[in-house]
Motif scaffolding. Structure first.
Motif, PDB file in Angstrom:
ATOM      1  N   ASP A   2       0.825  -1.196   0.000  1.00  0.00           N
ATOM      2  CA  ASP A   2       0.000   0.000   0.000  1.00  0.00           C
ATOM      3  C   ASP A   2       0.867   1.256   0.000  1.00  0.00           C
ATOM      4  OD1 ASP A   2      -2.141  -1.634   0.199  1.00  0.00           O
ATOM      5  OD2 ASP A   2      -2.610  -1.165   2.276  1.00  0.00           O
ATOM      6  N   THR A   3       0.334   2.305  -0.611  1.00  0.00           N
ATOM      7  CA  THR A   3       0.859   3.643  -0.398  1.00  0.00           C
ATOM      8  C   THR A   3       0.030   4.240   0.723  1.00  0.00           C
ATOM      9  OG1 THR A   3       1.489   3.921  -2.708  1.00  0.00           O
ATOM     10  CG2 THR A   3       1.200   5.920  -1.403  1.00  0.00           C
ATOM     11  N   ARG A   4       0.673   4.595   1.823  1.00  0.00           N
ATOM     12  CA  ARG A   4      -0.059   5.042   3.000  1.00  0.00           C
ATOM     13  C   ARG A   4       0.173   6.530   3.251  1.00  0.00           C
ATOM     14  NH1 ARG A   4       1.786  -0.156   4.130  1.00  0.00           N
ATOM     15  NH2 ARG A   4       3.800   0.670   4.792  1.00  0.00           N
ATOM     16  N   THR A  97      -3.553  -2.542   7.568  1.00  0.00           N
ATOM     17  CA  THR A  97      -4.248  -2.477   8.849  1.00  0.00           C
ATOM     18  C   THR A  97      -5.726  -2.788   8.687  1.00  0.00           C
ATOM     19  OG1 THR A  97      -2.709  -0.797   9.661  1.00  0.00           O
ATOM     20  CG2 THR A  97      -4.802  -1.001  10.819  1.00  0.00           C
ATOM     21  N   THR A  98      -6.246  -3.610   9.588  1.00  0.00           N
ATOM     22  CA  THR A  98      -7.681  -3.871   9.639  1.00  0.00           C
ATOM     23  C   THR A  98      -8.158  -3.716  11.072  1.00  0.00           C
ATOM     24  OG1 THR A  98      -7.316  -6.252   9.939  1.00  0.00           O
ATOM     25  CG2 THR A  98      -7.656  -5.468   7.680  1.00  0.00           C
ATOM     26  N   LYS A 145      -9.742   3.474   1.576  1.00  0.00           N
ATOM     27  CA  LYS A 145      -8.886   2.499   0.914  1.00  0.00           C
ATOM     28  C   LYS A 145      -9.174   2.547  -0.582  1.00  0.00           C
ATOM     29  CE  LYS A 145      -8.348  -0.609   4.846  1.00  0.00           C
ATOM     30  NZ  LYS A 145      -8.455  -2.002   5.356  1.00  0.00           N
ATOM     31  N   ILE A 146      -8.102   2.637  -1.374  1.00  0.00           N
ATOM     32  CA  ILE A 146      -8.227   2.803  -2.820  1.00  0.00           C
ATOM     33  C   ILE A 146      -7.562   1.618  -3.516  1.00  0.00           C
ATOM     34  CG2 ILE A 146      -7.744   4.320  -4.781  1.00  0.00           C
ATOM     35  CD1 ILE A 146      -7.383   6.607  -2.737  1.00  0.00           C
ATOM     36  N   PHE A 147      -8.293   0.988  -4.409  1.00  0.00           N
ATOM     37  CA  PHE A 147      -7.772  -0.132  -5.184  1.00  0.00           C
ATOM     38  C   PHE A 147      -7.881   0.220  -6.667  1.00  0.00           C
ATOM     39  CE2 PHE A 147      -9.865  -1.559  -1.334  1.00  0.00           C
ATOM     40  CZ  PHE A 147      -8.891  -2.344  -0.719  1.00  0.00           C
ATOM     41  N   VAL A 160      -3.956   3.848   0.938  1.00  0.00           N
ATOM     42  CA  VAL A 160      -4.756   4.067   2.136  1.00  0.00           C
ATOM     43  C   VAL A 160      -4.555   5.509   2.585  1.00  0.00           C
ATOM     44  CG1 VAL A 160      -5.185   3.397   4.527  1.00  0.00           C
ATOM     45  CG2 VAL A 160      -4.518   1.670   2.852  1.00  0.00           C
ATOM     46  N   LEU A 161      -5.659   6.217   2.753  1.00  0.00           N
ATOM     47  CA  LEU A 161      -5.618   7.607   3.200  1.00  0.00           C
ATOM     48  C   LEU A 161      -6.326   7.708   4.542  1.00  0.00           C
ATOM     49  CD1 LEU A 161      -5.096  10.660   2.693  1.00  0.00           C
ATOM     50  CD2 LEU A 161      -7.314  10.728   1.522  1.00  0.00           C
TER      51      LEU A 161
END
Length: 283
Positions: A2-4, A97-98, A145-147, A160-161
């Motif tokens: 992920d890009t966080r 993260t969840t 969350k962006i896919f 993830v932002l």
């Protein structure tokens, strides 16, 4: 990977953090959260011509007295008593993260997000103190969350932002907090102190960073190191009586701005690229 990205507002109670992040709904005074989402949807639409398709999922929670509350749960309201369902934070080996059982909603437009924000704002814990008529008594965390996938190139990306409106720090001598308000104030100040400890440990390159000292820092652990990007807005009050708190906030901001958290990288399935060393920045 992920890009966080993490953006949060820090400062004493009543200094304008919620306004900075949320704005004034219905008055065309948009804060960071609605502006960010507008830009994201606009960019995703512009990339459709290049073969990109995106799926986005939003969740909203608050951390109240070191307890996670799902602000989008069916039937949730600000009058909900503490306790009930227990939410667990988990990080996998990839840094994803969840939060167990947290409500996650697919969003397709800014209108979808606006509707969810309105619901969350009515569910968030607030209270009156001598320093603020409508004081947020919890940390508010909006996560998107962006896919993304590109059929023509075969690339897949994730992002993830986290956009966060922190509860405000306050001195007990000024807030006049008693009873439940006192308990809330103590929990808020303790978690903000834990955030400071984490940032300063990272700045000193300590072997041990105390992420687990609060729910807030543990939730944000992947965003405060490695290849993440983090920005902090520092809000200060213009009142002369708040000069002491303003100086504390600015000193904290100065130390945060000097904190390097790693090397920012962007990765896809087919290739990766790196940028310059990343810093925790403030604005």
């Amino acid at each position: 990977m992920d890009t966080r990205v993490c953006i949060f507002a820090y400062g004493q109670t009543g200094s304008g953090k919620t306004y900075t992040m949320m704005g004034k709904p219905g008055r065309d005074q948009k804060g960071i959260i609605p502006r960010s989402l507008e830009q994201i949807f606009k960019t995703s639409q512009s990339l459709e011509s290049q073969g990109w398709k995106y799926c986005m999922q939003a969740s909203m929670l608050e951390i109240y007295n070191e307890t996670i509350r799902d602000l989008l749960a069916p039937g949730r309201s600000s009058s909900e008593m503490p306790g009930g369902k227990q939410y667990t934070i988990k990080h996998d080996s990839q840094g994803n993260t969840t939060v167990s059982d947290l409500t996650t909603t697919n969003v397709f437009s800014t209108a979808d997000v606006t509707s969810l924000l309105e619901k969350a704002s009515h569910s968030r814990s607030v209270g009156k103190t001598q320093m603020n008529e409508q004081s947020s008594r919890s940390h508010f965390v909006f996560t998107l969350k962006i896919f993304g996938s590109n059929e023509s190139t075969g690339q897949q990306v994730q992002g993830v932002l986290n956009l966060i409106d922190l509860a405000g720090s306050e001195r007990l001598t000024k807030s006049g907090a008693t009873g439940e308000r006192l308990k809330e104030t103590q929990a808020i100040n303790k978690s903000l102190s834990a955030l400071s400890d984490v940032i300063f440990a990272i700045a000193k390159n300590d072997d041990h960073v105390p992420f687990r000292n609060s729910k807030l820092t543990y939730l944000l652990q992947p965003c405060l190191g490695g290849d993440s990007k983090t920005l902090m807005f520092v809000n200060v009050s213009p009142e002369a009586s708040s000069a002491g708190e303003t100086l504390c906030s600015l000193r904290f901001a100065s130390r945060v701005n000097a904190c390097e958290i790693g090397v920012a990288r962007r990765q896809t399935q087919s290739k990766s690229s790196s940028d310059n060393s990343n810093r925790l920045s403030y604005g």
